[in-house]
Scaffold this motif. Sequence first.
Motif, PDB file in Angstrom:
ATOM      1  N   ASN A  95       0.810  -1.218   0.000  1.00 16.23           N
ATOM      2  CA  ASN A  95       0.000   0.000   0.000  1.00 16.23           C
ATOM      3  C   ASN A  95       0.841   1.265   0.000  1.00 16.23           C
ATOM      4  OD1 ASN A  95      -3.088  -0.566   0.229  1.00 16.23           O
ATOM      5  ND2 ASN A  95      -2.034  -2.194   1.345  1.00 16.23           N
ATOM      6  N   PHE A  96       1.802   1.345   0.898  1.00 13.96           N
ATOM      7  CA  PHE A  96       2.545   2.611   0.995  1.00 13.96           C
ATOM      8  C   PHE A  96       3.541   2.803  -0.145  1.00 13.96           C
ATOM      9  CE2 PHE A  96       1.036   2.569   5.389  1.00 13.96           C
ATOM     10  CZ  PHE A  96       0.582   3.868   5.474  1.00 13.96           C
ATOM     11  N   PHE A  97       4.200   1.726  -0.541  1.00 14.60           N
ATOM     12  CA  PHE A  97       5.295   1.934  -1.492  1.00 14.60           C
ATOM     13  C   PHE A  97       4.908   1.602  -2.927  1.00 14.60           C
ATOM     14  CE2 PHE A  97       7.202   1.684   2.678  1.00 14.60           C
ATOM     15  CZ  PHE A  97       7.828   2.920   2.688  1.00 14.60           C
ATOM     16  N   GLU A  98       4.102   0.570  -3.146  1.00 14.42           N
ATOM     17  CA  GLU A  98       3.729   0.243  -4.521  1.00 14.42           C
ATOM     18  C   GLU A  98       2.540   1.092  -4.982  1.00 14.42           C
ATOM     19  OE1 GLU A  98       5.308  -4.273  -5.016  1.00 14.42           O
ATOM     20  OE2 GLU A  98       3.192  -4.039  -4.610  1.00 14.42           O
ATOM     21  N   LEU A  99       1.511   1.205  -4.148  1.00 18.61           N
ATOM     22  CA  LEU A  99       0.310   1.930  -4.589  1.00 18.61           C
ATOM     23  C   LEU A  99       0.429   3.428  -4.332  1.00 18.61           C
ATOM     24  CD1 LEU A  99      -2.461  -0.594  -3.445  1.00 18.61           C
ATOM     25  CD2 LEU A  99      -1.361  -0.385  -5.680  1.00 18.61           C
ATOM     26  N   ALA A 100       0.764   3.823  -3.115  1.00 20.42           N
ATOM     27  CA  ALA A 100       0.808   5.256  -2.796  1.00 20.42           C
ATOM     28  C   ALA A 100       2.128   5.903  -3.212  1.00 20.42           C
ATOM     29  CB  ALA A 100       0.582   5.468  -1.303  1.00 20.42           C
ATOM     30  N   ARG A 101       3.127   5.095  -3.535  1.00 23.39           N
ATOM     31  CA  ARG A 101       4.450   5.611  -3.924  1.00 23.39           C
ATOM     32  C   ARG A 101       4.932   6.663  -2.927  1.00 23.39           C
ATOM     33  NH1 ARG A 101       5.869   3.728  -8.804  1.00 23.39           N
ATOM     34  NH2 ARG A 101       4.223   2.784 -10.039  1.00 23.39           N
ATOM     35  N   LEU A 102       4.903   6.276  -1.669  1.00 25.09           N
ATOM     36  CA  LEU A 102       5.346   7.169  -0.587  1.00 25.09           C
ATOM     37  C   LEU A 102       6.777   7.644  -0.864  1.00 25.09           C
ATOM     38  CD1 LEU A 102       4.460   8.266   2.224  1.00 25.09           C
ATOM     39  CD2 LEU A 102       5.614   6.283   3.209  1.00 25.09           C
ATOM     40  N   ALA A 103       6.952   8.955  -0.855  1.00 28.74           N
ATOM     41  CA  ALA A 103       8.274   9.528  -1.178  1.00 28.74           C
ATOM     42  C   ALA A 103       8.986   9.932   0.114  1.00 28.74           C
ATOM     43  CB  ALA A 103       8.086  10.750  -2.084  1.00 28.74           C
ATOM     44  N   PRO A 104      10.318  10.012   0.060  1.00 26.56           N
ATOM     45  CA  PRO A 104      11.069  10.393   1.260  1.00 26.56           C
ATOM     46  C   PRO A 104      10.526  11.702   1.838  1.00 26.56           C
ATOM     47  CG  PRO A 104      12.575   9.692  -0.470  1.00 26.56           C
ATOM     48  CD  PRO A 104      11.207   9.728  -1.091  1.00 26.56           C
ATOM     49  N   GLY A 105      10.371  11.728   3.149  1.00 30.03           N
ATOM     50  CA  GLY A 105       9.937  12.947   3.824  1.00 30.03           C
ATOM     51  C   GLY A 105       8.438  13.137   3.874  1.00 30.03           C
ATOM     52  N   GLU A 106       7.673  12.304   3.193  1.00 28.02           N
ATOM     53  CA  GLU A 106       6.217  12.486   3.230  1.00 28.02           C
ATOM     54  C   GLU A 106       5.647  11.995   4.565  1.00 28.02           C
ATOM     55  OE1 GLU A 106       4.387  12.810  -1.160  1.00 28.02           O
ATOM     56  OE2 GLU A 106       4.660  10.737  -0.480  1.00 28.02           O
TER      57      GLU A 106
END
Length: 351
Positions: free
Chosen positions: A134-145
């Motif tokens: 969810n966080f990295f593949e779908l939401a593409r959470l970026a550094p610092g978010e």
Amino acid sequence: VSLPQRQSAIVIARAGGPEVLEWRDVAVPVPRAGEVLIEVQAAGVNRHDCNQRRRGPSAAHSDIPGLEVAGTIVDMGHGVDRARLGEAVCALVDGGGYAHYVLACADQTLPLPAGLGATAAAALPEAAFTVWHNFFELARLAPGEAVLLHGGTSGVGTLAIQVLSALGHAVYATCGTSAKCEVARALGARDAFSYRDPDWVGRVHAATQGRGVDVILDMSGAQHSAHDVQVLAQGGRLLHLSPGNGAELRVPLRAVLAKGLSIGGSLLRPLAAQRKALIARELRRTLWPLLEAGRVRPVVHQCLPLAQAAEAHRVMESGQLMGKLVLVPGAQAGADRPMGLEAQPPQRNLA
Ligand SMILES: NC(=O)c1ccc[n+]([C@@H]2O[C@H](COP(=O)([O-])OP(=O)(O)OC[C@H]3O[C@@H](n4cnc5c(N)ncnc54)[C@H](OP(=O)(O)O)[C@@H]3O)[C@@H](O)[C@H]2O)c1
């Protein structure tokens, strides 16, 4: 070593409450190509198992619940390296975990992280795969978010708080009680708020200097959707984990457009096996070092003998638990005693 052909397992006998979980004699499954047979030392319990039990047996899935285990590889199908016999692993499984033996796709197994026992390792896969997907593949959470988690002390939440804060993200959480908020903070959340507080949105805005958060993981079954939209920053992403009880998503569309928000969700279980294999590889590269350094520890609320799976479901449905429940088969079960918030992150007092 010859393997037994029969085993005891917990089976969903019919739709209903925890009492429909029956201890039965069933066949030990035989691994097909690409699969391993795991002798289970511990099996994680998930909210999904309770939902499956309430719906009752289905042709689509094993009637033995259980989506994650830790144990030892004792057999394998064609195409799996025989050198893996005897390997200690934890694995995401497609049902069947509440048993002495379960099948897993070989590439959805991960080595037991150094320093973690089977009980803690069994509490990892479902939450870890869910957080990563969810966080990295779908939401593409970026550094610092910055992120907000509803259900900060759920099985998913207790791992997500630790992983994301270890990776440098500001993590905020909501929980149903102030005691749960305390635990979320102790696990590393920058702050936690009761979602019963009518002004939790204002509190998140105050905590983020009015900016809001970039990603929200919501397991409330769409109860917070309108507030989620208020609390998201420009370009924010909202991901749902739970469909609720047939809930409908109602959001103020103007705000969605004005902020350029994305709203989605996912189910891990039906995700293609190749995608789960890719997540497993990413977890090994990214999360395993954090686990082995002791910076992230699964929170095990209670460990029960496998034969007491019904009691585990009662605890889960009581809403009291914080972290994970784990079932231990056979003689290894030991005393039926609460383990409390075992395996806490170092230097954080959860008492
Ligand atoms: N889609 C997927 O792939 C996927 C994968 C894993 C898990 N899940 C879902 O994610 C959730 C967590 O799973 P789990 O096994 O970790 O379950 P769990 O430990 O039983 O946690 C359930 C959580 O839901 C929270 N919750 C319930 N109503 C809420 C509300 N109105 N607002 C905010 N939070 C609320 C509870 O928080 P309080 O106790 O603080 O009220 C609790 O922490 C479950 O809904 C599960 O079905 C989905």
